[in-house]
Write a protein that holds these residues in place. Structure first.
Motif, mmCIF file in Angstrom:
data_model
loop_
_atom_site.group_PDB
_atom_site.id
_atom_site.type_symbol
_atom_site.label_atom_id
_atom_site.label_comp_id
_atom_site.label_asym_id
_atom_site.label_seq_id
_atom_site.Cartn_x
_atom_site.Cartn_y
_atom_site.Cartn_z
ATOM 1 N N VAL A 30 89.931 -72.412 -61.185
ATOM 2 C CA VAL A 30 90.029 -70.871 -60.786
ATOM 3 C C VAL A 30 89.500 -69.934 -61.917
ATOM 4 C CG1 VAL A 30 91.404 -69.179 -59.742
ATOM 5 C CG2 VAL A 30 92.039 -71.633 -59.204
ATOM 6 N N SER A 31 88.510 -69.112 -61.630
ATOM 7 C CA SER A 31 88.129 -68.271 -62.543
ATOM 8 C C SER A 31 89.016 -66.815 -62.569
ATOM 9 C CB SER A 31 86.639 -67.624 -62.118
ATOM 10 O OG SER A 31 85.904 -68.898 -62.266
ATOM 11 N N LYS A 32 88.980 -66.144 -63.478
ATOM 12 C CA LYS A 32 89.666 -65.028 -63.780
ATOM 13 C C LYS A 32 89.286 -64.098 -62.534
ATOM 14 C CE LYS A 32 90.615 -61.325 -67.198
ATOM 15 N NZ LYS A 32 91.819 -61.424 -67.039
ATOM 16 N N GLY A 33 90.227 -63.373 -62.139
ATOM 17 C CA GLY A 33 90.043 -62.578 -61.024
ATOM 18 C C GLY A 33 89.957 -63.196 -59.575
ATOM 19 N N GLU A 34 89.831 -64.363 -59.288
ATOM 20 C CA GLU A 34 89.555 -65.069 -58.073
ATOM 21 C C GLU A 34 90.982 -65.023 -57.390
ATOM 22 O OE1 GLU A 34 86.533 -68.439 -57.034
ATOM 23 O OE2 GLU A 34 87.672 -68.865 -58.664
ATOM 24 N N VAL A 35 90.794 -65.148 -56.104
ATOM 25 C CA VAL A 35 91.880 -65.516 -55.262
ATOM 26 C C VAL A 35 91.509 -66.601 -54.409
ATOM 27 C CG1 VAL A 35 93.052 -64.581 -53.178
ATOM 28 C CG2 VAL A 35 92.298 -62.833 -54.865
ATOM 29 N N VAL A 36 92.484 -67.700 -54.698
ATOM 30 C CA VAL A 36 91.959 -68.986 -54.003
ATOM 31 C C VAL A 36 93.392 -69.251 -53.133
ATOM 32 C CG1 VAL A 36 92.092 -71.405 -54.621
ATOM 33 C CG2 VAL A 36 90.815 -69.826 -56.176
ATOM 34 N N VAL A 37 92.828 -69.555 -51.841
ATOM 35 C CA VAL A 37 93.922 -69.894 -50.865
ATOM 36 C C VAL A 37 93.882 -71.430 -50.633
ATOM 37 C CG1 VAL A 37 94.305 -69.745 -48.409
ATOM 38 C CG2 VAL A 37 94.031 -67.807 -49.520
ATOM 39 N N ILE A 38 95.188 -71.956 -50.781
ATOM 40 C CA ILE A 38 95.456 -73.445 -50.436
ATOM 41 C C ILE A 38 95.839 -73.695 -49.275
ATOM 42 C CG2 ILE A 38 96.434 -75.542 -51.496
ATOM 43 C CD1 ILE A 38 96.653 -73.938 -54.193
ATOM 44 N N MET A 39 95.224 -74.505 -48.437
ATOM 45 C CA MET A 39 95.588 -74.453 -47.078
ATOM 46 C C MET A 39 95.640 -76.344 -46.656
ATOM 47 S SD MET A 39 93.415 -71.747 -44.743
ATOM 48 C CE MET A 39 94.833 -71.251 -43.857
ATOM 49 N N GLY A 40 96.407 -76.800 -45.910
ATOM 50 C CA GLY A 40 96.468 -78.005 -45.524
ATOM 51 C C GLY A 40 97.521 -78.403 -44.530
ATOM 52 N N PRO A 41 97.611 -79.616 -43.976
ATOM 53 C CA PRO A 41 98.645 -79.923 -43.183
ATOM 54 C C PRO A 41 100.073 -80.069 -44.173
ATOM 55 C CG PRO A 41 96.944 -81.595 -43.358
ATOM 56 C CD PRO A 41 96.422 -80.509 -44.114
ATOM 57 N N SER A 42 101.143 -80.251 -43.271
ATOM 58 C CA SER A 42 102.248 -80.457 -43.861
ATOM 59 C C SER A 42 102.184 -81.693 -44.666
ATOM 60 C CB SER A 42 103.492 -80.223 -42.837
ATOM 61 O OG SER A 42 104.637 -80.844 -43.491
ATOM 62 N N GLY A 43 102.964 -81.588 -46.017
ATOM 63 C CA GLY A 43 102.815 -82.979 -46.692
ATOM 64 C C GLY A 43 101.666 -83.512 -47.539
ATOM 65 N N SER A 44 100.544 -82.345 -47.419
ATOM 66 C CA SER A 44 99.502 -82.827 -48.075
ATOM 67 C C SER A 44 99.378 -82.305 -49.532
ATOM 68 C CB SER A 44 98.242 -81.923 -47.451
ATOM 69 O OG SER A 44 98.610 -80.403 -47.613
ATOM 70 N N GLY A 45 100.546 -81.799 -50.171
ATOM 71 C CA GLY A 45 100.750 -81.830 -51.516
ATOM 72 C C GLY A 45 100.482 -80.315 -52.066
ATOM 73 N N LYS A 46 100.375 -79.401 -50.948
ATOM 74 C CA LYS A 46 100.142 -77.965 -51.477
ATOM 75 C C LYS A 46 101.092 -77.433 -52.479
ATOM 76 C CE LYS A 46 100.284 -76.470 -47.268
ATOM 77 N NZ LYS A 46 100.626 -77.558 -46.637
ATOM 78 N N THR A 47 102.302 -77.326 -52.024
ATOM 79 C CA THR A 47 103.548 -76.723 -52.768
ATOM 80 C C THR A 47 103.684 -77.454 -54.179
ATOM 81 O OG1 THR A 47 104.522 -75.841 -51.030
ATOM 82 C CG2 THR A 47 105.736 -76.246 -52.778
ATOM 83 N N THR A 48 103.649 -78.845 -54.059
ATOM 84 C CA THR A 48 103.963 -79.689 -55.338
ATOM 85 C C THR A 48 102.650 -79.217 -56.321
ATOM 86 O OG1 THR A 48 104.631 -81.641 -53.919
ATOM 87 C CG2 THR A 48 103.732 -82.081 -56.140
ATOM 88 N N LEU A 49 101.401 -78.978 -55.799
ATOM 89 C CA LEU A 49 100.297 -78.554 -56.520
ATOM 90 C C LEU A 49 100.527 -77.206 -57.449
ATOM 91 C CD1 LEU A 49 97.608 -78.675 -57.793
ATOM 92 C CD2 LEU A 49 96.761 -77.910 -55.560
ATOM 93 N N LEU A 50 101.035 -76.449 -56.652
ATOM 94 C CA LEU A 50 101.307 -75.161 -57.133
ATOM 95 C C LEU A 50 102.378 -75.088 -58.063
ATOM 96 C CD1 LEU A 50 99.892 -72.270 -56.118
ATOM 97 C CD2 LEU A 50 102.320 -72.028 -55.130
ATOM 98 N N ARG A 51 103.442 -75.643 -57.684
ATOM 99 C CA ARG A 51 104.817 -75.972 -58.770
ATOM 100 C C ARG A 51 104.339 -76.664 -59.763
ATOM 101 N NH1 ARG A 51 109.800 -74.925 -56.601
ATOM 102 N NH2 ARG A 51 110.684 -76.696 -57.647
ATOM 103 N N SER A 52 103.321 -77.520 -59.999
ATOM 104 C CA SER A 52 103.073 -78.210 -61.230
ATOM 105 C C SER A 52 102.292 -77.278 -62.172
ATOM 106 C CB SER A 52 102.173 -79.455 -60.728
ATOM 107 O OG SER A 52 102.477 -80.510 -59.874
#
Length: 256
Positions: A30-52
């Protein structure tokens, strides 16, 4: 000179819960100033990635770099002093907005916003209070400074949580499904604040199923599937006819 330096960079990230390998080697930046949206089905690892990214979850392998602070993610159960120092520094440069608000119920809105700067950064209470009022006004809640969370709506609680995140003067804000616990009528006020932050150049990673926000505000969409990044592209392509069959199946499921 690089006009858009990398603020977040992840390489080979893995996270296991027991026998379940949730992140299977994630790579993105992610570059400075970017807005990156993380999408995907339940259980795909989205929240785990964010919390990591701020080590609320400790990855098992790979590397995380935030604001040019590099952490190798092996042996984090017994990290060295240098690794602990780096993790503390990353946490001071990032802020997280949770799905369930996580406000202190015994503190007023203003006290919630003040708590981090006073207890973590050692800011004087008068200075923290003045900044807290400004931030509550920024999110449209200047009149609610003395209210306790129990007297606020869900949307108001989430906007207090955003003000609390901003009070730490972060370089990156992580949003974990910030509107999913809200009634549809309350979501727009929160999304409006997030759009305003994006317009001011805040680097943001947002786990969400808010399609309109993703279309209008995101610079990129990272699509997680099965613990890996399956797509990493711009909103036009992601939501367009050129998207992959797996993405189209997902978008049909969430009703776009």
């Amino acid at each position: 000179m690089n006009r858009n330096p990398k603020t977040v960079e992840v390489r080979g990230l893995q996270k296991r819960f027991g026998d379940n390998l949730v992140l299977r080697g994630v790579d993105f930046e992610v570059s400075k100033g970017e807005v990156v949206v993380i999408m995907g089905p339940s259980g795909s690892g989205k929240t785990t990635l964010l919390r990591s990214l701020n080590f609320l979850e400790k990855p098992d392998a790979g590397t995380v770099s935030v604001c040019n602070i590099d952490v190798t993610c092996t042996g984090l159960n017994k990290p060295s002093r240098e690794t602990q120092r780096k993790i503390r520094e990353i946490r001071q440069r990032t802020a997280m907005v949770f799905q369930s608000f996580n406000l202190y119920p015994h503190m007023t809105a203003l006290q919630n916003v003040m708590e981090g700067p006073v207890s973590v950064k050692g800011v004087k209470k008068a200075e923290a209070a003045a900044r807290g009022i400004r931030l509550l006004e920024q999110v449209g809640l200047g009149s609610k400074a003395d209210e306790y969370p129990g007297r606020l709506s869900g949307g108001q609680k989430q906007r207090v949580a955003i003000a609390r995140a901003l009070a730490m003067e972060p370089e990156v804000i992580l949003f974990d499904e910030p509107t999913s616990a809200l009634d549809p009528s309350l979501r727009e006020d929160v999304l409006r604040v997030m759009r305003d932050l994006a317009g001011k150049g805040m680097t943001m990673l947002v786990v969400t199923h808010e399609v309109r926000f993703a279309r209008d505000v995101a610079d990129r969409i990272v699509f997680m599937d099965g613990g890996v990044v399956a797509e990493n592209t711009n909103p036009e392509k992601f939501f367009g006819a050129a998207s992959s069959p797996r993405v189209r199946q997902f978008l049909n499921l969430i009703g776009t």
